[in-house]
Scaffold this motif. Sequence first.
Motif, PDB file in Angstrom:
ATOM      1  N   CYS A 163     -11.109  -3.859  -3.085  1.00 57.41           N
ATOM      2  CA  CYS A 163     -11.021  -2.554  -3.730  1.00 57.41           C
ATOM      3  C   CYS A 163     -12.432  -2.029  -4.035  1.00 57.41           C
ATOM      4  O   CYS A 163     -12.764  -0.876  -3.739  1.00 57.41           O
TER       5      CYS A 163
ATOM      6  N   SER B  20       0.822  -1.210   0.000  1.00 54.95           N
ATOM      7  CA  SER B  20       0.000   0.000   0.000  1.00 54.95           C
ATOM      8  C   SER B  20       0.859   1.265   0.000  1.00 54.95           C
ATOM      9  O   SER B  20       0.341   2.368  -0.135  1.00 54.95           O
TER      10      SER B  20
ATOM     11  N   VAL C 294      -4.421  -1.180  -5.676  1.00 59.37           N
ATOM     12  CA  VAL C 294      -3.841  -0.152  -4.816  1.00 59.37           C
ATOM     13  C   VAL C 294      -3.624   1.132  -5.615  1.00 59.37           C
ATOM     14  O   VAL C 294      -3.905   2.234  -5.147  1.00 59.37           O
TER      15      VAL C 294
ATOM     16  N   HIS D 225      -5.647   2.239   1.490  1.00 63.07           N
ATOM     17  CA  HIS D 225      -4.984   1.710   0.296  1.00 63.07           C
ATOM     18  C   HIS D 225      -4.685   0.221   0.386  1.00 63.07           C
ATOM     19  O   HIS D 225      -4.119  -0.363  -0.522  1.00 63.07           O
ATOM     20  N   GLU D 226      -5.035  -0.375   1.511  1.00 68.50           N
ATOM     21  CA  GLU D 226      -4.650  -1.770   1.718  1.00 68.50           C
ATOM     22  C   GLU D 226      -5.616  -2.751   1.071  1.00 68.50           C
ATOM     23  O   GLU D 226      -6.162  -3.618   1.719  1.00 68.50           O
TER      24      GLU D 226
END
Lengths: 266, 280
Positions: free
Chosen positions: B267, B228, B244, B259-260
């Motif tokens: 996502c 990330s 990411v 962002h992980e």
Amino acid sequence: MLKDITLGQYYPGTSPVHRMDPRTKLLSLILYIVTIFVVKGAIPYAVCVLAVMAAVWVSTIPAKMVLKSLKPIVIIVIFTGILNMLYTPGREIFRVWILKITAEGVTTALTMALRIVLLVSSTALLTYTTSPMALTDALESLLSPLKKIKLPVHEFAMMMSIALRFIPTLIEETDKIMSAQKARGADFETGSILNRAKALVPVLVPLFVSAFRRAEELATAMECRLYHGGEGRTRLHSLTYTRLDLIAGIIVAAVCGGAIALSIVL
Amino acid sequence: MAIIETRDLVFRYDDGGDNALDGLTVHIEEGSFTAVLGHNGSGKSTFAKHLNAILLPSGGKVWVGGLDTADEKNLFDVRKTAGMVFQNPDNQIVATVVEEDVAFACENLGLPPEEIRKRVDDCLAAVGMSEYARHAPHLLSGGQKQRVAIAGVLAMQPRCIVMDEPTAMLDPSGRAEVMGAVRRLNREMGVTVVLITHHMDEAAQADRILVMQRGKVALDGTPKEVLSQVERMGELSLSVPQTVELLHTLDPQGQTLSHEALSVEECADQIIHNYLGVRP
């Protein structure tokens, strides 16, 4: 396709001849070859011919294939036959110009031709019924007493088997390099023999370079898998003599012994 | 307990260049799955070769299973503890029949034939190649060959397997086959795996990622932590997974989006949750 070539001329099968220990087969062949070069007279040779025919029949190898193995030696057989016929001294049967043919000459010629045919067909039978790997194992096992006089028998056998393993890989690679060269306009098919040989140089150089690289990587990979020579090594398929080998051995010894005995008695 | 431990490891090739490894200190736990990332020349392959005593340290120490690799009399045991799988499957297969190749290491160990038979069958089953036991290796696909090579190393029953870019020469389906086999032997058989790779998606499957740069550890953490860090990875000339990348582009500061997210589902959940107000 280059990739599909067979190694040697192994013809897979499950006949008793296929199932015999390769060492028995190899030793039997040696005994048989000695026999065909020792015996004399029509009857012992008839025994030898019948023996090879019986072995081919038991092996279920089509007779056509054994005959095919004789094709390359036809010229040699005819040539030796003629020479023997012309140059053996003895009782003359007829004469053309300065060429005289003797009765002894005819006998020697026939014997020599028969010997070569038997030699090649019996050897072909061995290579038809035994895979190259099995032959390598048999040689290693039979020659292992030579380790005592410091001959690297295991190393030779290992080299043989690795060579057999890499033949298809290197052929595939040659194919690839040749295609790459062709794509850039190389011409391998036309021109004089000299030109075609020259065209192969740009194929051989990269092939050699990559073979050396492969050899080095393989050596590292073998060391990583604990390879440390033949000492203390066991085998997944260790060669074992079975009852089949005993029976086959007795039959072969009896036939060869019988043929030799007959040629002495008669 | 750490199965692999290096302390201040330094290695310099004979060609007189910079240190390929420059004071590397790493602990790898038994049973873990560690991916090592790094761009070309970062020292990741050199590191792998130290775990099997193919290369010996110019400075510092390497212990594998508690054994010092620099000690010549440990060589056999070090190699038995840490098996090595290489990039090119063709150049590590020795025999003309698959099962004989898998048996090679056992034969070198001098095991009795019954034990070899059992290990060969077990290892071929573990990589899903049982039905190819009697095949000629040169007729197999790249992924199949590489799985045979893995089985061949597995047959030594090593505690750890080090893989140096095992999927670099394979097509996508071959890569998937090999990664499936690797994950299985880590999870089900408890073998420690050290995977050298430059594929982010393969690294994302590990428990831990080490990113190397100029012979040192640049980043160390779980895949989520490491992958990330978009800017930091960019500095190390490495890309991050597309998921990411997408989240980072939408929200560079990471104020609302985390962002992980390593999978497409994670996502998508992030985006739906934050932009559409639907709870994932």
